[in-house]
Write a protein that holds these residues in place. Structure first.
Motif, short mmCIF file in Angstrom:
data_model
loop_
_atom_site.label_atom_id
_atom_site.label_comp_id
_atom_site.label_asym_id
_atom_site.label_seq_id
_atom_site.Cartn_x
_atom_site.Cartn_y
_atom_site.Cartn_z
N PRO A 20 0.84 -1.21 0.00
CA PRO A 20 0.00 0.00 0.00
C PRO A 20 0.88 1.25 0.00
CG PRO A 20 0.07 -0.95 2.19
CD PRO A 20 0.77 -1.93 1.29
N ALA A 21 0.48 2.24 -0.81
CA ALA A 21 1.30 3.44 -0.95
C ALA A 21 0.70 4.65 -0.24
CB ALA A 21 1.49 3.77 -2.44
N GLY A 22 -0.60 4.61 0.03
CA GLY A 22 -1.26 5.79 0.59
C GLY A 22 -1.59 5.63 2.06
N ASN A 45 5.19 -5.27 2.66
CA ASN A 45 6.14 -4.29 2.12
C ASN A 45 5.46 -2.94 1.88
OD1 ASN A 45 8.62 -3.35 1.15
ND2 ASN A 45 8.22 -4.04 -0.93
N PRO A 46 4.89 -2.32 2.90
CA PRO A 46 4.18 -1.05 2.69
C PRO A 46 5.11 0.05 2.21
CG PRO A 46 4.49 -1.47 5.03
CD PRO A 46 4.91 -2.72 4.32
N ARG A 47 4.59 0.90 1.34
CA ARG A 47 5.37 2.02 0.80
C ARG A 47 4.96 3.34 1.45
NH1 ARG A 47 4.43 1.57 -5.42
NH2 ARG A 47 2.46 0.64 -4.78
N CYS A 48 4.39 3.25 2.64
CA CYS A 48 4.02 4.43 3.41
C CYS A 48 4.16 4.09 4.88
CB CYS A 48 2.59 4.86 3.08
SG CYS A 48 1.34 3.65 3.57
N ASP A 49 3.98 5.08 5.72
CA ASP A 49 4.07 4.87 7.17
C ASP A 49 2.66 4.59 7.71
OD1 ASP A 49 4.52 4.82 9.85
OD2 ASP A 49 5.21 6.90 10.02
N PRO A 50 2.37 3.34 8.07
CA PRO A 50 1.03 3.01 8.54
C PRO A 50 0.71 3.56 9.92
CG PRO A 50 2.45 1.10 8.73
CD PRO A 50 3.25 2.16 8.02
N GLY A 121 -4.36 -5.61 -3.81
CA GLY A 121 -3.11 -5.18 -4.43
C GLY A 121 -2.83 -3.70 -4.23
N PRO A 122 -1.67 -3.26 -4.72
CA PRO A 122 -1.30 -1.84 -4.63
C PRO A 122 -2.29 -0.96 -5.39
CG PRO A 122 0.58 -3.21 -5.26
CD PRO A 122 -0.62 -4.07 -5.36
N GLU A 123 -2.38 0.29 -4.95
CA GLU A 123 -3.33 1.22 -5.56
C GLU A 123 -3.06 1.45 -7.05
OE1 GLU A 123 -2.69 2.92 -1.31
OE2 GLU A 123 -1.60 1.67 -2.76
N ASP A 124 -1.79 1.44 -7.45
CA ASP A 124 -1.46 1.84 -8.82
C ASP A 124 -1.53 0.71 -9.84
OD1 ASP A 124 0.67 0.55 -7.68
OD2 ASP A 124 2.20 1.82 -8.60
N ARG A 125 -1.57 -0.56 -9.37
CA ARG A 125 -1.53 -1.64 -10.35
C ARG A 125 -2.40 -2.84 -10.00
NH1 ARG A 125 1.36 -5.80 -8.23
NH2 ARG A 125 3.01 -5.34 -6.69
N GLY A 126 -2.86 -2.95 -8.78
CA GLY A 126 -3.55 -4.16 -8.36
C GLY A 126 -2.57 -5.31 -8.20
N LEU A 150 -12.27 1.12 -8.44
CA LEU A 150 -12.55 1.55 -7.07
C LEU A 150 -11.26 1.89 -6.35
CD1 LEU A 150 -15.22 -0.12 -7.77
CD2 LEU A 150 -15.40 -0.45 -5.31
N ASN A 151 -11.34 2.86 -5.46
CA ASN A 151 -10.25 3.16 -4.54
C ASN A 151 -10.00 1.96 -3.63
OD1 ASN A 151 -10.01 4.13 -1.47
ND2 ASN A 151 -8.69 5.40 -2.75
N LEU A 152 -8.75 1.79 -3.19
CA LEU A 152 -8.40 0.65 -2.34
C LEU A 152 -9.28 0.57 -1.11
CD1 LEU A 152 -6.58 -1.69 -1.37
CD2 LEU A 152 -5.00 0.04 -0.46
N ALA A 153 -9.41 1.67 -0.37
CA ALA A 153 -10.22 1.66 0.85
C ALA A 153 -11.68 1.36 0.56
CB ALA A 153 -10.07 2.99 1.58
N GLN A 154 -12.18 1.85 -0.59
CA GLN A 154 -13.56 1.55 -0.96
C GLN A 154 -13.74 0.06 -1.22
OE1 GLN A 154 -13.81 4.14 -4.34
NE2 GLN A 154 -14.80 5.79 -3.20
N SER A 155 -12.77 -0.55 -1.92
CA SER A 155 -12.84 -1.98 -2.21
C SER A 155 -12.85 -2.80 -0.92
CB SER A 155 -11.67 -2.40 -3.09
OG SER A 155 -11.69 -1.72 -4.32
N VAL A 156 -11.96 -2.43 0.00
CA VAL A 156 -11.92 -3.13 1.28
C VAL A 156 -13.24 -2.93 2.02
CG1 VAL A 156 -10.77 -3.32 3.52
CG2 VAL A 156 -9.41 -2.95 1.45
N GLY A 157 -13.78 -1.73 1.96
CA GLY A 157 -15.04 -1.45 2.63
C GLY A 157 -16.19 -2.30 2.11
N VAL A 158 -16.29 -2.43 0.79
CA VAL A 158 -17.34 -3.27 0.20
C VAL A 158 -17.22 -4.70 0.69
CG1 VAL A 158 -18.18 -4.28 -1.95
CG2 VAL A 158 -17.68 -1.83 -1.85
#
Length: 266
Positions: A20-22, A45-50, A121-126, A150-158
């Motif tokens: 995840p990048a965001g 392997n997150p690409r941001c600070d969770p 998957g990652p936001e930019d490629r799945g 769909l945005n990553l968080a939206q997909s997880v939410g569904v």
């Protein structure tokens, strides 16, 4: 079924985010997980600070989900201890990869009966083809063709909502309407060990070559994942491979002995 019971049914399911990048997305995922009663978040392997300010701001009262989140370096490590895994994808695949995409409400109940993972998957490629090969079933959210992404968080939410929905649907004596699957599914790390042994043997006997092994093994993974193997069946298959290896070693030893006996210079 009580509120506590529904949360308990969802507890063994982990949400796995690959690279995840965001941080805003990660925080939003934690929030919707807590909204729907899921507790396990695994970050590959997150690409941001969770645990940064942005993630915490979006998580609101779900900061504990972020604090307990597990960070790993690869997808197989994220699946350790799971017996089932569903991968999410927005695209149908070709060349023997997932074309049998299922809707959330159809496939997600399959995760309720044992330690399981739902992979995003990652936001930019799945998820790429290699990452998809670690899952046994594949989920796609039916969305409008006008704007299907769909945005990553939206997909997880569904998906989290659908998981909670299928638990609540069992309330009031309707649980018998749901198909109870076989519970003796092999842990994914045990299945991964078999795949590694199989690939090594196929390379040794020349059935695959280093430049073809990856694509051929994806097909074998799909075949065996679809079979829903038990631990006993995997042990049997690994026993066959071990016996083949023993026979090859014996034949090599005999061939070397024969060569030594026939050579006048030795």
């Amino acid at each position: 079924m009580s509120q506590t019971d529904s949360y308990t049914r969802l507890t063994p399911i982990r949400i796995v985010l690959v690279e995840p990048a965001g941080p805003l997305n990660v925080g939003s995922v934690a929030r919707v997980m807590k909204n729907m009663g899921l507790e396990q978040l695994v970050l590959v392997n997150p690409r941001c600070d969770p645990l940064g300010d942005e993630a915490k701001r979006m998580a609101v009262h779900a900061g504990d989900i972020l604090e307990r989140a597990i960070t790993v370096s690869c997808l197989p490590e994220a699946l350790t201890g799971c017996q089932r895994a569903i991968a999410t994808t927005a695209r149908s695949r070709s060349q023997g990869l997932p074309t049998d995409l299922e809707a959330p409400r159809t496939v997600l109940p399959w995760l309720l009966y044992c330690p399981s993972a739902l992979i995003f998957g990652p936001e930019d490629r799945g998820l790429n083809n290699d990452e998809l090969s670690y899952a046994q079933r594949f989920l796609s959210i039916p969305s409008s063709s006008v704007y299907p992404s769909l945005n990553l968080a939206q997909s997880v939410g569904v998906c989290c909502y659908e998981l909670r929905y299928c638990v609540l649907e069992t309330q009031g004596g309707t649980e018998d309407k749901m198909v109870t699957p076989n519970l003796s599914t092999v842990p994914l790390e045990v299945l991964e060990g078999y795949y590694q042994q199989l690939e090594a043997m196929l390379l040794r006997i020349g059935y695959v070559y280093p430049h073809t092994a990856n694509s051929r093994m994806k097909k074998f993974r799909r075949l065996f994942n679809r079979a829903n193997l038990t631990s006993e069946e995997v042990a049997m298959l690994r026993g066959i491979l071990s016996q083949v290896e023993w026979a090859l070693n014996c034949n090599n030893s005999v061939a070397i002995d024969d060569t030594l006996k026939l050579s006048p210079d030795l």
